[in-house]
Design a protein around this motif. Structure first.
Motif, PDB file in Angstrom:
ATOM      1  N   ASN A 180       0.824  -1.209   0.000  1.00 40.49           N
ATOM      2  CA  ASN A 180       0.000   0.000   0.000  1.00 40.49           C
ATOM      3  C   ASN A 180       0.863   1.266   0.000  1.00 40.49           C
ATOM      4  N   GLU A 181       1.781   1.379   0.970  1.00 36.95           N
ATOM      5  CA  GLU A 181       2.575   2.605   1.075  1.00 36.95           C
ATOM      6  C   GLU A 181       3.506   2.783  -0.113  1.00 36.95           C
ATOM      7  N   ARG A 182       4.109   1.692  -0.576  1.00 37.17           N
ATOM      8  CA  ARG A 182       5.006   1.795  -1.727  1.00 37.17           C
ATOM      9  C   ARG A 182       4.238   2.293  -2.959  1.00 37.17           C
ATOM     10  N   ALA A 183       3.044   1.747  -3.158  1.00 45.34           N
ATOM     11  CA  ALA A 183       2.229   2.160  -4.301  1.00 45.34           C
ATOM     12  C   ALA A 183       1.831   3.627  -4.179  1.00 45.34           C
ATOM     13  N   ILE A 184       1.500   4.077  -2.967  1.00 46.59           N
ATOM     14  CA  ILE A 184       1.112   5.474  -2.784  1.00 46.59           C
ATOM     15  C   ILE A 184       2.261   6.410  -3.132  1.00 46.59           C
ATOM     16  N   GLN A 185       3.478   6.065  -2.715  1.00 43.88           N
ATOM     17  CA  GLN A 185       4.625   6.910  -3.065  1.00 43.88           C
ATOM     18  C   GLN A 185       4.785   6.997  -4.583  1.00 43.88           C
ATOM     19  N   THR A 186       4.605   5.877  -5.273  1.00 41.78           N
ATOM     20  CA  THR A 186       4.700   5.872  -6.733  1.00 41.78           C
ATOM     21  C   THR A 186       3.622   6.752  -7.355  1.00 41.78           C
ATOM     22  N   ILE A 187       2.384   6.626  -6.865  1.00 47.37           N
ATOM     23  CA  ILE A 187       1.273   7.391  -7.437  1.00 47.37           C
ATOM     24  C   ILE A 187       1.440   8.880  -7.176  1.00 47.37           C
ATOM     25  N   LEU A 188       1.959   9.260  -5.993  1.00 47.57           N
ATOM     26  CA  LEU A 188       2.212  10.672  -5.709  1.00 47.57           C
ATOM     27  C   LEU A 188       3.206  11.269  -6.707  1.00 47.57           C
ATOM     28  N   LYS A 189       4.258  10.530  -6.996  1.00 46.45           N
ATOM     29  CA  LYS A 189       5.256  11.027  -7.950  1.00 46.45           C
ATOM     30  C   LYS A 189       4.676  11.104  -9.366  1.00 46.45           C
ATOM     31  N   MET A 190       3.822  10.148  -9.698  1.00 44.75           N
ATOM     32  CA  MET A 190       3.181  10.197 -11.015  1.00 44.75           C
ATOM     33  C   MET A 190       2.147  11.313 -11.082  1.00 44.75           C
ATOM     34  N   ALA A 191       1.458  11.587  -9.968  1.00 45.78           N
ATOM     35  CA  ALA A 191       0.516  12.707  -9.941  1.00 45.78           C
ATOM     36  C   ALA A 191       1.242  14.020 -10.203  1.00 45.78           C
ATOM     37  N   ALA A 192       2.407  14.174  -9.581  1.00 45.31           N
ATOM     38  CA  ALA A 192       3.210  15.377  -9.823  1.00 45.31           C
ATOM     39  C   ALA A 192       3.652  15.445 -11.279  1.00 45.31           C
ATOM     40  N   GLY A 193       4.004  14.303 -11.849  1.00 50.19           N
ATOM     41  CA  GLY A 193       4.451  14.268 -13.229  1.00 50.19           C
ATOM     42  C   GLY A 193       3.351  14.462 -14.238  1.00 50.19           C
TER      43      GLY A 193
END
Length: 541
Positions: free
Chosen positions: A63-76
């Motif tokens: 869960n947390e690993r995926a959230i970190q990935t999605i946050l970076k993709m949201a910024a991108g």
């Protein structure tokens, strides 16, 4: 802030099911798998660019690993704001509420609901639209189509964010806000229910056991039941969310809630037993010595909803999934309100709720909810039960049996054959579908077939059409059997067989014994044992 465009290629198997994309954790951990699907969401939801995205999950493994990935993709991808639950936690109904409260453009919910967690367990990603509900089929179909042609995804090259501390962080043009996952949801519950009456119920000596199953509902139940409503400390058990759910299978049914069921059938049973699942959208209700089947719970809540302040003005209508028993239909008829029959999947209720055509909705798979959010809601159902108990001051068995005495009883059960070979299961359903035209008028055991079809649904709001939603065989007696392949599993196929028979007078029979002739008819027409090699279902609810 540097944004990197990363080349990729389509990955098979990214077609969302009933509740998003669900696979084994190890599949989501494969290179580009999560990123491809999330980029497809951003590509198919241009409203997220510059808008607000709600993000969270049930705390399961990855869960947390995926959230970190999605946050970076949201910024991108140019998202303006992301609101994420502390430590990455948000129950599914709480996420739906936040989307609605914040007028967000949508939300990404990370969960495989009631499926097992842990490194060998399941994971899931679901996109919810601006009304707070699961994306409709036209959106999920577009997302799937995009995954089949994707060539790149975008990601900001920034450090991981602190998800444990409340507050805001800037990632270039993106604002990330970490919020208390419980606060907004608890405020909503206070508006809907008579908390003073429920507090008085607990002060009177009322005892309850709520099993959070080491899943996301633990913090919500602790805050609301124990801190706000005054239930004794220890009322909520297994309250800490764990990545593997403590080894539990977080499905609130009679099999996976064995300890709670044993307590409720024992000599010192509390007045109410309840549980919720991995992401907080399902519920189990059990009185002393009496399990309340989800279909009956929906009917009982519809009949008594006026006792809660949020529903004191009456219900606009009710809705149930086709496999759910017709018990709520009888309540709707008495109340003089419409009752809608939809395919399985909460997304089909969204249009009815948005149009003001329904207030309460439910599915036989332990999901009940109302127009307060656009998801089913496990803790909400428990609180409505508590509100009813506080007002009526009768026991759960007394309330249930009085309801049956008034409306009659829809004896109902679901038999699940899990992890079947997908080819065998699909052939079984295909061949059964081919038999349908010849079944009306045929005798099966002591029954005569009057209906044999593959359920199709025309949405009364937008006119969309959904077919192949479950095979129905109805009999002259009013009994019926439904066959359907589940869309929530990640391995093989699950065949669900639903059995229902209405009885107006004999309301205290054993359910499985009463339905045994229907079980035999289901076996005769579908040849389940012969085709699957199974001697019986894996789970009976």
């Amino acid at each position: 802030m540097q944004v990197t465009t990363i080349p990729t290629r389509p990955i098979p198997g990214q077609k969302p099911g009933t509740s998003g994309l669900r696979k084994k954790v190890r599949v989501f951990q494969e290179p580009h798998f999560l990123e491809n699907f999330v980029q497809a969401i951003f590509d198919c939801a241009p409203e997220l660019a510059g808008g607000t995205l709600v993000l969270g999950g049930d705390g399961r493994w990855f869960n947390e690993r995926a959230i970190q990935t999605i946050l970076k993709m949201a910024a991108g991808n140019g998202v303006g704001r992301v609101v994420v639950g502390r430590n990455g936690l948000l129950s599914t109904p709480a996420a739906s509420n936040l989307i609605r409260e914040l007028k967000a453009a949508g939300g990404i919910i990370l969960s495989a609901s009631h499926n097992p967690g842990g490194p060998e367990g399941d994971f899931g990603v679901k996109f919810n639209i601006a009304n707070g509900g699961p994306a409709p089929e036209k959106v999920t179909e577009a997302i799937h189509a995009r995954t089949q042609g994707i060539t790149e995804y975008r990601r900001a090259e920034v450090p991981d964010l602190d998800l444990a501390t409340l507050g805001e962080t800037r990632l270039g043009e993106l604002t990330v806000e970490v919020v208390d996952p419980v606060e907004a949801y608890a405020r909503l519950m206070q508006r809907l229910f008579d908390f003073d009456a429920i507090r008085d119920l607990f002060r009177s000596g009322f005892r309850m056991r709520f099993d959070a199953m080491s899943a996301v509902t633990g913090p919500y139940a602790k805050r609301i039941l124990e801190d706000m409503l005054g239930a004794p400390e220890g009322t909520v058990v297994n309250a800490t969310p764990l990545p593997d759910f403590g080894g539990h299978h977080p499905d609130p049914n009679l099999v996976h809630c064995a300890a709670l069921v044993a307590l409720m059938n024992g000599p010192d049973a509390p007045d109410l037993g309840a549980a919720s699942d991995g992401d907080g959208d399902r519920n189990l209700i059990h009185g002393p010595g009496l399990f309340v089947a989800p279909s009956d719970s929906l009917a009982l809540l519809a009949a008594n909803a006026h006792l809660a302040p949020g529903y004191a003005g009456g219900l606009k209508g009710v809705a149930r999934s086709m496999p759910t028993s017709a018990a709520v239909d009888r309540v709707a008829a008495k109340l003089g309100i419409p009752c809608f029959e939809t395919p399985t999947g909460w997304k089909f209720f969204g249009n009815l709720l948005d149009a003001g055509m329904a207030t309460l909705c439910g599915e036989e798979s332990a999901g009940t909810g109302s127009d307060h959010v656009r998801e089913k809601d496990g803790l909400w159902a428990v609180l409505l039960w508590l509100n009813v108990l506080a007002k009526r001051r009768q026991s759960v068995p007394e309330i249930v049996r009085r309801h049956w005495a008034e409306f009659g009883r829809n004896y109902y059960s679901r038999h699940d054959y899990e992890a079947l070979d997908a080819g065998i299961a699909q052939a079984l359903v295909r061949d059964l579908r081919a038999k349908l035209p010849a079944l009306p008028g045929r005798r099966l055991g002591e029954e005569t077939v009057t209906l044999a079809d593959d359920f199709a649904y025309r949405d009364p709001v937008d006119g969309s059409f959904s077919e192949h939603q479950g095979i129905r065989i109805g009999f002259r007696s009013g009994a019926r059997v439904v066959f359907r392949l589940s869309g929530t599993g990640t391995e093989g196929a699950t065949l669900r067989v639903y059995l229902e028979r209405y009885e107006p007078v004999r309301i205290d029979e054993d359910t499985q014994a009463f339905l045994a002739p229907l079980v035999a008819l289901a076996e005769e027409v579908a040849e389940i044992k012969k085709r699957t090699g199974r001697t019986g279902p894996d789970v009976i609810t």
